[in-house]
Motif scaffolding. Sequence first.
Motif, mmCIF file in Angstrom:
data_model
loop_
_atom_site.group_PDB
_atom_site.id
_atom_site.type_symbol
_atom_site.label_atom_id
_atom_site.label_comp_id
_atom_site.label_asym_id
_atom_site.label_seq_id
_atom_site.Cartn_x
_atom_site.Cartn_y
_atom_site.Cartn_z
ATOM 1 N N GLY A 49 9.380 7.017 -5.471
ATOM 2 C CA GLY A 49 9.093 7.042 -6.897
ATOM 3 C C GLY A 49 8.519 8.377 -7.324
ATOM 4 N N ASN A 50 8.169 8.476 -8.572
ATOM 5 C CA ASN A 50 7.599 9.692 -9.156
ATOM 6 C C ASN A 50 6.099 9.555 -9.285
ATOM 7 N N LYS A 51 5.427 9.365 -8.180
ATOM 8 C CA LYS A 51 3.969 9.174 -8.231
ATOM 9 C C LYS A 51 3.273 10.364 -7.663
ATOM 10 N N SER A 95 0.811 -1.223 0.000
ATOM 11 C CA SER A 95 0.000 0.000 0.000
ATOM 12 C C SER A 95 0.843 1.271 0.000
ATOM 13 N N VAL A 96 2.167 1.136 -0.101
ATOM 14 C CA VAL A 96 3.046 2.308 -0.159
ATOM 15 C C VAL A 96 3.080 2.786 -1.610
ATOM 16 N N ASP A 97 2.109 3.646 -1.938
ATOM 17 C CA ASP A 97 1.915 4.003 -3.338
ATOM 18 C C ASP A 97 2.936 4.978 -3.904
ATOM 19 N N ASN A 98 3.847 5.501 -3.082
ATOM 20 C CA ASN A 98 4.865 6.403 -3.622
ATOM 21 C C ASN A 98 6.213 5.706 -3.787
ATOM 22 N N CYS A 99 6.226 4.384 -3.789
ATOM 23 C CA CYS A 99 7.454 3.626 -4.036
ATOM 24 C C CYS A 99 7.592 3.373 -5.535
ATOM 25 N N ARG A 100 8.808 3.484 -6.040
ATOM 26 C CA ARG A 100 9.017 3.289 -7.487
ATOM 27 C C ARG A 100 8.702 1.865 -7.934
ATOM 28 N N TYR A 101 8.710 0.904 -7.017
ATOM 29 C CA TYR A 101 8.417 -0.486 -7.368
ATOM 30 C C TYR A 101 6.932 -0.823 -7.302
ATOM 31 N N ASN A 102 6.106 0.079 -6.824
ATOM 32 C CA ASN A 102 4.681 -0.183 -6.683
ATOM 33 C C ASN A 102 3.979 0.054 -8.020
ATOM 34 N N ASN A 103 3.265 -0.958 -8.475
ATOM 35 C CA ASN A 103 2.472 -0.854 -9.697
ATOM 36 C C ASN A 103 1.074 -1.363 -9.377
ATOM 37 N N ASP A 104 0.150 -0.454 -9.233
ATOM 38 C CA ASP A 104 -1.238 -0.807 -8.934
ATOM 39 C C ASP A 104 -1.324 -1.651 -7.653
ATOM 40 N N LEU A 105 -0.614 -1.202 -6.623
ATOM 41 C CA LEU A 105 -0.574 -1.822 -5.290
ATOM 42 C C LEU A 105 0.057 -3.208 -5.272
#
Length: 61
Positions: A59-61, A7-17
């Motif tokens: 990440g760049n979110k 649920s860490v949506d600002n991580c560069r590895y996160n893609n749609d949770l």
Amino acid sequence: MTDVKCSVDNCRYNNDLECEADTIQVAKNFLGENDMEVGMMGKDSSDSAQTKCVTFKPGNK
């Protein structure tokens, strides 16, 4: 690889949770509190210590 929900949506590895990192390293509870919920650490993460995920990269979110 096993699917890892995150649920860490600002991580560069996160893609749609879902985590898309090749390797995932999770740290031990650094506060020594076994009953602490991750959500108690704050909403916005800026480094891995705030997520318990050593793999975390902003990440760049």
